[in-house]
Enzyme design. Sequence first.
Site, PDB file in Angstrom:
ATOM      1  N   ASN A 239       9.848 -13.982  35.837  1.00 41.99           N
ATOM      2  CA  ASN A 239      10.389 -14.671  37.018  1.00 41.99           C
ATOM      3  C   ASN A 239       9.639 -14.308  38.294  1.00 41.99           C
ATOM      4  OD1 ASN A 239      11.225 -12.070  37.563  1.00 41.99           O
ATOM      5  ND2 ASN A 239      13.426 -12.533  37.647  1.00 41.99           N
TER       6      ASN A 239
ATOM      7  N   HIS B 229       8.992 -11.178  39.400  1.00 37.49           N
ATOM      8  CA  HIS B 229       9.336  -9.915  40.068  1.00 37.49           C
ATOM      9  C   HIS B 229       8.183  -8.916  39.978  1.00 37.49           C
ATOM     10  CE1 HIS B 229      11.435  -8.246  36.193  1.00 37.49           C
ATOM     11  NE2 HIS B 229      10.226  -7.747  36.256  1.00 37.49           N
TER      12      HIS B 229
ATOM     13  N   ASP C 228      10.010   2.278  39.431  1.00 40.88           N
ATOM     14  CA  ASP C 228      11.434   1.984  39.249  1.00 40.88           C
ATOM     15  C   ASP C 228      12.048   2.777  38.106  1.00 40.88           C
ATOM     16  OD1 ASP C 228       9.943   0.564  37.352  1.00 40.88           O
ATOM     17  OD2 ASP C 228      10.341  -1.367  38.285  1.00 40.88           O
TER      18      ASP C 228
ATOM     19  N   GLU D 194      13.591  -8.534  42.523  1.00 39.22           N
ATOM     20  CA  GLU D 194      13.910  -9.813  41.892  1.00 39.22           C
ATOM     21  C   GLU D 194      13.842 -10.949  42.912  1.00 39.22           C
ATOM     22  OE1 GLU D 194      13.982  -9.874  38.764  1.00 39.22           O
ATOM     23  OE2 GLU D 194      15.611  -8.759  37.826  1.00 39.22           O
TER      24      GLU D 194
END
Length: 241
Positions: free
Chosen positions: A136, A138, A67, A143
């Site tokens: 979280n 990811h 990314d 996400e």
Amino acid sequence: MRLIRVKDYEELSAVAARIIAAQVTLKPDCVLGLATGSSPEGTYKQLIAAYERGELDFSQVRTVNLDEYVGLEPTHDQSYAYFMRDRLFDHINIDLKNTNIPDGMNPDPAAECARYDALIHSLGGIDLQLLGIGPNGHIGFNEPGEAFSLGTQQIELTASTREANKRFFASLDDVPTHARTTGTREIMQARRVLLVASGANKAQAVKGLLSGPVTPHMPCSILQYHPDCIVVADEAALSAV
Ligand code: F6R
């Protein structure tokens, strides 16, 4: 899924580096999927040390990073392009022409994402994908949401991820709002996945990864279906399991 329990970040980094070293040794022109952030930094240090001892040759290795932030030049010190040169590429004998990172500056997001998917395909897919994990859940910057992502895409970073990453920037306002990330599909298509998790702030995500229901609300949980996924996690990251 194979879980390797380690004591701490140092042991995690050594174990992960050995798994990557084995991949590079057995297939010198392998395609490594790489991650940025705090999680793989120690692993990269160990790989550099192994290279300096003459144990590893990266001259034929190809890499695709997961990314990149949208709007940061590769020269920006918080861009992932900069991170990779600073933490790994500038210290080993990799050919920079064989390294790939999504272009966060291309004004055409759809064209850039399509280019990146075609590139991964043209390399024959990813042999070993190194992953960190977000608090979280990811993976990459995929996400939590209503569906698992297919293909590289531009996403809006969640408030919690921007908050988690603000430690690298002068202020929250400086954290980019968007990123381009390879999709969950591309991660799942990697022949081997190596996920490293360290620290108590990853404990809930690691619980979801190892034993939670498989749901796009916990993106890492899909790795339960991967045929060759190794998780290296330290005691703090395993504290909720
Ligand atoms: C980075 C990436 C992210 C990070 C995750 C954890 O390329 O894809 O998924 O792995 O945000 O970040 P750290 O390791 O900084 O806690």
